[in-house]
Motif scaffolding. Structure first.
Motif, PDB file in Angstrom:
ATOM      1  N   ASP A 176       0.822  -1.211   0.000  1.00 49.41           N
ATOM      2  CA  ASP A 176       0.000   0.000   0.000  1.00 49.41           C
ATOM      3  C   ASP A 176       0.856   1.261   0.000  1.00 49.41           C
ATOM      4  N   VAL A 177       1.941   1.227   0.786  1.00 47.23           N
ATOM      5  CA  VAL A 177       2.783   2.416   0.870  1.00 47.23           C
ATOM      6  C   VAL A 177       3.560   2.639  -0.423  1.00 47.23           C
ATOM      7  N   ILE A 178       4.153   1.577  -0.924  1.00 47.89           N
ATOM      8  CA  ILE A 178       5.055   1.722  -2.064  1.00 47.89           C
ATOM      9  C   ILE A 178       4.290   1.904  -3.368  1.00 47.89           C
ATOM     10  N   ALA A 179       3.292   1.038  -3.605  1.00 49.37           N
ATOM     11  CA  ALA A 179       2.618   1.056  -4.905  1.00 49.37           C
ATOM     12  C   ALA A 179       1.998   2.413  -5.198  1.00 49.37           C
ATOM     13  N   HIS A 180       1.286   2.966  -4.219  1.00 46.74           N
ATOM     14  CA  HIS A 180       0.602   4.242  -4.474  1.00 46.74           C
ATOM     15  C   HIS A 180       1.598   5.371  -4.744  1.00 46.74           C
ATOM     16  N   HIS A 181       2.553   5.531  -3.819  1.00 46.14           N
ATOM     17  CA  HIS A 181       3.459   6.666  -3.961  1.00 46.14           C
ATOM     18  C   HIS A 181       4.391   6.512  -5.156  1.00 46.14           C
ATOM     19  N   ILE A 182       4.869   5.314  -5.399  1.00 48.91           N
ATOM     20  CA  ILE A 182       5.749   5.127  -6.556  1.00 48.91           C
ATOM     21  C   ILE A 182       4.985   5.346  -7.858  1.00 48.91           C
ATOM     22  N   SER A 183       3.717   4.946  -7.899  1.00 45.31           N
ATOM     23  CA  SER A 183       2.920   5.193  -9.105  1.00 45.31           C
ATOM     24  C   SER A 183       2.786   6.684  -9.376  1.00 45.31           C
ATOM     25  N   VAL A 184       2.494   7.439  -8.293  1.00 46.45           N
ATOM     26  CA  VAL A 184       2.401   8.896  -8.472  1.00 46.45           C
ATOM     27  C   VAL A 184       3.738   9.467  -8.919  1.00 46.45           C
ATOM     28  N   ILE A 185       4.816   9.029  -8.306  1.00 48.97           N
ATOM     29  CA  ILE A 185       6.141   9.535  -8.675  1.00 48.97           C
ATOM     30  C   ILE A 185       6.467   9.186 -10.121  1.00 48.97           C
ATOM     31  N   ALA A 186       6.120   7.967 -10.539  1.00 48.27           N
ATOM     32  CA  ALA A 186       6.411   7.565 -11.925  1.00 48.27           C
ATOM     33  C   ALA A 186       5.659   8.440 -12.924  1.00 48.27           C
ATOM     34  N   VAL A 187       4.370   8.694 -12.632  1.00 44.37           N
ATOM     35  CA  VAL A 187       3.585   9.532 -13.558  1.00 44.37           C
ATOM     36  C   VAL A 187       4.132  10.947 -13.594  1.00 44.37           C
ATOM     37  N   GLN A 188       4.421  11.527 -12.424  1.00 46.52           N
ATOM     38  CA  GLN A 188       4.905  12.897 -12.384  1.00 46.52           C
ATOM     39  C   GLN A 188       6.292  13.038 -13.018  1.00 46.52           C
ATOM     40  N   SER A 189       7.140  12.042 -12.816  1.00 46.19           N
ATOM     41  CA  SER A 189       8.466  12.125 -13.447  1.00 46.19           C
ATOM     42  C   SER A 189       8.353  12.048 -14.959  1.00 46.19           C
ATOM     43  N   GLY A 190       7.418  11.195 -15.451  1.00 46.84           N
ATOM     44  CA  GLY A 190       7.207  11.151 -16.899  1.00 46.84           C
ATOM     45  C   GLY A 190       6.689  12.465 -17.437  1.00 46.84           C
TER      46      GLY A 190
END
Length: 392
Positions: free
Chosen positions: A189-203
Motif C-alpha cells: 500500500d505504501v510503495i505502490a501508491h506513492h511510486i505510481s504517483v512519482i512515476a507519472v509525475q516524473s514522466g
C-alpha cells in the motif's frame, strides 16, 4: 503395554528361583509332614521360576503354566509356600498389563490353589489358607490395576503434551505467516501508491521539461512531496516493527479518513481528476477501521492511475449509524484491475484481507456503463457520544 516397574517386586525369575530353593533347603527337617527335597521337587521348582522369564511377552500363558505346575507341586505333597512367590509375581504381571476381567480370573485361580494347599497340607489350617487365598490375590490385583492406570495416564499425558507442542508450533507458524502477510500489505500500500504517483509525475516532468518549465516544476514538487510522505510512512512502519508497543511517537500517526482530501489532491496532480464526496455525519472511528478504509481507497485510486487513464474517479464515503460505506468508481477504459491481480498483483487480494480483519467486505467489478468500481463495507461502533469530525 510395557510392564510398570514396582520397587516392591524384584522383576527377575532368577532371584525368585534362588529364594524358592533357599526355602526348600530350610524346610528339610521341619517335622510338619512335608517330604524332603528330591529331584521331582527341584525340577518343578526350577520349571515354575524359569517360566517367569517370559511373563512380559505372554503374561496369561505364563500365569496359567505356573499355576498348573504349582498345583502339581502341591499334589506331590511339597511345601506350597516355595512356589507361591512366582505365582504372585505372575498374577501382578497380568493385573498390571491386562483388563480387570483377566486379572480377576487369574486371581481366582491363585486363590483356589491356596485353598487347595490348605486342604492338602498334613497339619495345615484351611481357614488360614482361605484367608490367604482371598487377601493376597485381591491386593495384587488392586496394585496391578493401579499401576496399569498410572501407566495409561502417563502415556495419555505424553500424547497430550506432544499434541500441545504441535498446536503451539502450528500457531506460531500461523502467526508468522499472518504477520508476513500484514507487512506485505503495508509495504504494497505504501510503495505502490506513492511510486505510481512519482512515476507519472516524473514522466510528465520529462515530457514538458523544455516546453513548459512551470508544469515540470510543479511535477517535481509533487514528486518531492510524495516521496517525503512515502518515506515518513516507511519510517513509521519500520519503527513499529522494530520496537512494537515501545515505538517512539515522533513520526506521523497512521493515515485516517481525514487524509483522503490530500490523497485526492495528489491524484489530481498526477493527472487523475478525483472527486471526494462525504455523506452523513463524519465521526472518529476505530483506528483500524479508518486505516482499512484509507488503504482501500488508496489502492483503488492507484489502480485507476496505473490501469485506467485517462479517467476520472469519484470517492464516496458514507457514514451510517452501524457501518461505513466507501465506494470508488472510475469511467476509464483501462485494464481490469482484477485481471492484473490474477496475473500476479496483490492489490485486490490485500483489500479483501484487510476488510475481513474488521468484519467487512470488498466487492469489485466493472461498472454498468464502463469503468470499474470498488465497494467497501465496514461495521462500526454504534456509539455517537463524543463524536468529532473525522481526521481531526
Amino acid at each position: 503395554m510395557p510392564i510398570p516397574r514396582s520397587p516392591l517386586l524384584v522383576d527377575t525369575g532368577i532371584a525368585s528361583a534362588v529364594l524358592g530353593c533357599a526355602l526348600l533347603l530350610g524346610r528339610q527337617d521341619t517335622g510338619e509332614g512335608y517330604p524332603p527335597l528330591d529331584a521331582p521337587g527341584c525340577l518343578l521348582t526350577l520349571a515354575v521360576h524359569l517360566l517367569l522369564c517370559g511373563r512380559r511377552r505372554h503374561p496369561e500363558a505364563v500365569t496359567a503354566g505356573i499355576l498348573t505346575l504349582w498345583t502339581a507341586y502341591i499334589a506331590l505333597g511339597y511345601w506350597p509356600v516355595v512356589n507361591s512367590l512366582a505365582a504372585q509375581l505372575a498374577l501382578y504381571t497380568v493385573a498390571s498389563t491386562r483388563p480387570l476381567r483377566t486379572a480377576l480370573a487369574a486371581g481366582a485361580g491363585l486363590g483356589a490353589i491356596w485353598l487347595y494347599g490348605g486342604f492338602a497340607a498334613p497339619h495345615g489350617s484351611v481357614a488360614a489358607a482361605a484367608a490367604l487365598g482371598a487377601v493376597v490375590p485381591a491386593v495384587l490385583v488392586r496394585f496391578g490395576q493401579s499401576a496399569r492406570e498410572s501407566e495409561r495416564r502417563g502415556e495419555r499425558l505424553a500424547e497430550l503434551a506432544a499434541q500441545l507442542q504441535e498446536e503451539r508450533d502450528a500457531k506460531a507458524l500461523r502467526a508468522v505467516a499472518e504477520e508476513q502477510a500484514r507487512i506485505a500489505r503495508e509495504l504494497h500500500d505504501v510503495i505502490a501508491h506513492h511510486i505510481s504517483v512519482i512515476a507519472v509525475q516524473s514522466g510528465l516532468a520529462d515530457y514538458v521539461f523544455d516546453t513548459d518549465p512551470g508544469t515540470a516544476r510543479r511535477a517535481l514538487g509533487t514528486i518531492a512531496d510524495t516521496s517525503s510522505e512515502a518515506l515518513e510512512e516507511m519510517r513509521r512502519m519500520l519503527t513499529l516493527l522494530r520496537a512494537g508497543d515501545n515505538a517512539p511517537e515522533t513520526y506521523a500517526p497512521m493515515p485516517t479518513l481525514g487524509g483522503l482530501a490530500d490523497m485526492a489532491a495528489r491524484m489530481r496532480a498526477g493527472g487523475v481528476p478525483v472527486e471526494l464526496v462525504v455523506e452523513g455525519r463524519p465521526r472518529t472511528l476505530p483506528p483500524g477501521v479508518e486505516l482499512c478504509a484509507y488503504r482501500v481507497v488508496q489502492e483503488a485510486l492507484t489502480n485507476v492511475l496505473k490501469h485506467a487513464r485517462p479517467a476520472t474517479a469519484v470517492v464516496q464515503v458514507r457514514y451510517q449509524p452501524h457501518r461505513l460505506l466507501v465506494t470508488v468508481t472510475d469511467d476509464g477504459p483501462g485494464r481490469d484491475p482484477a485481471g492484473a491481480d490474477a496475473r500476479g498483483g496483490h492489490g485486490l487480494i490485500g483489500m479483501r484481507e484487510r476488510a475481513k480483519l474488521y468484519g467487512g467486505a470488498v466487492t469489485t467489478g466493472p461498472g454498468p456503463e464502463g469503468g470499474f468500481h470498488v465497494r467497501l463495507t465496514l461495521p462500526t461502533s454504534t456509539a455517537t457520544a463524543g463524536e468529532t469530525p473525522a481526521g481531526s
